[in-house]
Motif scaffolding. Structure first.
Motif, PDB file in Angstrom:
ATOM      1  N   LEU A  32       0.944  -1.281  -0.143  1.00 12.86           N
ATOM      2  CA  LEU A  32       0.056  -0.049   0.016  1.00 12.86           C
ATOM      3  C   LEU A  32       0.730   1.073   0.042  1.00 12.86           C
ATOM      4  O   LEU A  32       0.701   2.258  -0.744  1.00 12.86           O
ATOM      5  CB  LEU A  32      -1.012  -0.213   1.056  1.00 12.86           C
ATOM      6  N   GLY A  33       1.953   1.150   0.771  1.00 12.87           N
ATOM      7  CA  GLY A  33       2.923   2.423   0.817  1.00 12.87           C
ATOM      8  C   GLY A  33       3.358   2.559  -0.525  1.00 12.87           C
ATOM      9  O   GLY A  33       3.781   3.721  -1.261  1.00 12.87           O
ATOM     10  N   ALA A  34       3.774   1.334  -1.422  1.00  6.29           N
ATOM     11  CA  ALA A  34       4.346   1.448  -2.833  1.00  6.29           C
ATOM     12  C   ALA A  34       3.405   2.293  -3.692  1.00  6.29           C
ATOM     13  O   ALA A  34       3.740   3.022  -4.430  1.00  6.29           O
ATOM     14  CB  ALA A  34       4.932   0.398  -3.223  1.00  6.29           C
ATOM     15  N   TYR A  35       2.208   1.540  -3.321  1.00  9.89           N
ATOM     16  CA  TYR A  35       1.204   2.235  -4.539  1.00  9.89           C
ATOM     17  C   TYR A  35       0.797   3.589  -4.418  1.00  9.89           C
ATOM     18  O   TYR A  35       0.609   4.429  -5.312  1.00  9.89           O
ATOM     19  CB  TYR A  35      -0.117   1.264  -4.469  1.00  9.89           C
ATOM     20  N   THR A  36       0.916   3.769  -3.068  1.00 15.19           N
ATOM     21  CA  THR A  36       0.473   5.413  -2.548  1.00 15.19           C
ATOM     22  C   THR A  36       1.624   6.336  -3.187  1.00 15.19           C
ATOM     23  O   THR A  36       1.411   7.346  -3.767  1.00 15.19           O
ATOM     24  CB  THR A  36       0.270   5.212  -1.323  1.00 15.19           C
ATOM     25  N   ILE A  37       2.777   5.963  -2.759  1.00 20.06           N
ATOM     26  CA  ILE A  37       3.935   6.820  -3.324  1.00 20.06           C
ATOM     27  C   ILE A  37       4.087   7.032  -5.012  1.00 20.06           C
ATOM     28  O   ILE A  37       4.293   7.851  -5.595  1.00 20.06           O
ATOM     29  CB  ILE A  37       5.082   6.378  -2.806  1.00 20.06           C
ATOM     30  N   MET A  38       3.724   5.798  -5.368  1.00 15.45           N
ATOM     31  CA  MET A  38       3.755   5.796  -6.929  1.00 15.45           C
ATOM     32  C   MET A  38       2.464   6.611  -7.609  1.00 15.45           C
ATOM     33  O   MET A  38       2.777   7.490  -8.423  1.00 15.45           O
ATOM     34  CB  MET A  38       3.746   4.392  -7.663  1.00 15.45           C
ATOM     35  N   ALA A  39       1.367   6.764  -6.742  1.00 15.93           N
ATOM     36  CA  ALA A  39       0.234   7.382  -7.293  1.00 15.93           C
ATOM     37  C   ALA A  39       0.348   8.928  -6.939  1.00 15.93           C
ATOM     38  O   ALA A  39       0.174   9.715  -8.033  1.00 15.93           O
ATOM     39  CB  ALA A  39      -0.985   6.814  -6.633  1.00 15.93           C
TER      40      ALA A  39
END
Ligand code: RAM
Length: 345
Positions: A285-292
């Motif tokens: 979730l941290g990864a998807y958030t920083i990418m978004a």
């Protein structure tokens, strides 16, 4: 995702007060280009913590599945100084965004503010940085929900009365502060907990030895102690080991990793049941958030919708005044499911 030239970031980074004294710019600034797909860093709370390793695994997988490059920068220990060094190291690798699980919610703020000023986006995961230092926080579950699950477990396992202690991790970690504050609040305001006495909140700094020492002291100092509640995976394992070594009748609950706790769990065992969430998913979730954030799909503002392979999320206001995305609800582990889950995390 645009290519970025590392030398630009290095020039900016070299002006930061926290990085003063670094003299490697000449060797490192030679037109090093960052890969297509973006480069995203995760700075966990510390090395030598299986929970953090699982989070990092989830982060890396999600970034790589999206064609990006993931950098995991472990602080050597769960301290502010070690985390500042870990942040410094990722800046010098020219990242697009950084996701941080903070050991101290405010002491990293100056450094993070300068990182953000350099155009690098920052979000936090697991343990938040203060609102002005992040665009959004990725929270494992709601604060009240976690505190209530823990307090109800203490109420149930003690039989509704008696002394219990909390073995926390770092005294300045936002997640620990929020959970323990909310546990105190429930104790004071809900009469069903009125026969429970919280005798001490001890801090083991997510260090196994220190956590074991703290657990030993709790057993020594409070002969009437009925339970320890450890809202940290490191504190859970340390407490279980101490209770077992001392053949104490003190019971244990908290937030534990099934793989570390399975030998101590069972209806009549040290830990009848405990809670956690999937650390792989939290890292993802941290990864998807920083990418978004870096792809300008979201800004981190309340009300924005956000979708990734794990589901649909809505950014909401957090208790600290910033915004957050909540992964889900805490999951209960007991003798019926701990062995199965131990294979996963
Ligand atoms: C730990 C860390 C983390 C916490 C989990 C439950 O290993 O302290 O921050 O969320 O346990």
């Amino acid at each position: 995702m645009k290519k970025k030239v590392l030398s630009v970031l290095l020039c900016v980074a070299m002006t930061f007060s926290i990085f003063a004294g670094c003299g490697k710019k000449d060797e490192m600034a030679e037109n090093t280009e960052i890969a297509e797909g973006g480069t995203y860093a995760f700075v966990p709370k510390s090395a030598d913590n299986a929970f953090n390793e699982k989070e990092a695994e989830g982060f890396k997988k999600a970034v790589e599945a999206a064609g990006g490059t993931a950098i995991i920068s472990y602080p050597k220990e769960a301290t502010v100084d070690a985390q500042l060094l870990a942040i410094e190291s990722v800046i010098f690798q020219g990242v697009d965004g950084v996701c941080i699980a903070a050991n101290d919610f405010e002491a990293l703020s100056v450094a993070i503010g300068e990182v953000q000023d350099a155009g690098i986006k920052v979000c936090s995961v697991d343990s938040a940085v203060e609102p002005s230092s992040r665009l959004v926080h990725c929270n494992q579950a709601g604060v009240n929900e976690i505190a209530k699950a823990l307090m109800d477990a203490v109420l149930d396992i003690t039989g509704g009365e008696g002394q219990f202690a909390v073995l926390s991790s770092e005294a300045k970690a936002a997640n620990q502060i929020a959970w323990v504050d909310e546990m105190r609040n429930l104790l004071e305001t809900d009469s069903k907990y009125s026969n429970l006495e919280l005798v001490e909140v001890a801090y083991g700094d997510d260090d196994s030895e220190k956590s074991k020492d703290q657990a030993k002291k709790l057993l020594e100092n409070y002969p009437e102690l009925k339970m320890i509640c450890a809202p940290t995976t490191v504190g859970m394992l340390a407490s279980a080991e101490v209770i077992s070594e001392q053949e104490s009748s003190v019971k244990l609950t908290g937030l534990g990793l099934p793989s570390e706790m399975k030998d101590y769990m069972g209806d009549d065992a040290i830990c009848p049941y405990m809670f956690l969430w999937n650390p792989n998913d939290l890292g993802a979730l941290g990864a998807y958030t920083i990418m978004a954030l870096c792809n300008d799909e979201i800004t981190g503002a309340e009300g924005e919708k956000f979708s990734c392979v794990m589901g649909d999320y809505t950014i909401q206001s957090a208790v600290d005044g910033g915004t957050e995305i909540i992964l889900g609800s805490p999951f209960k582990f007991d003798s019926s499911n701990v062995s199965e889950w131990a294979k996963v995390y």
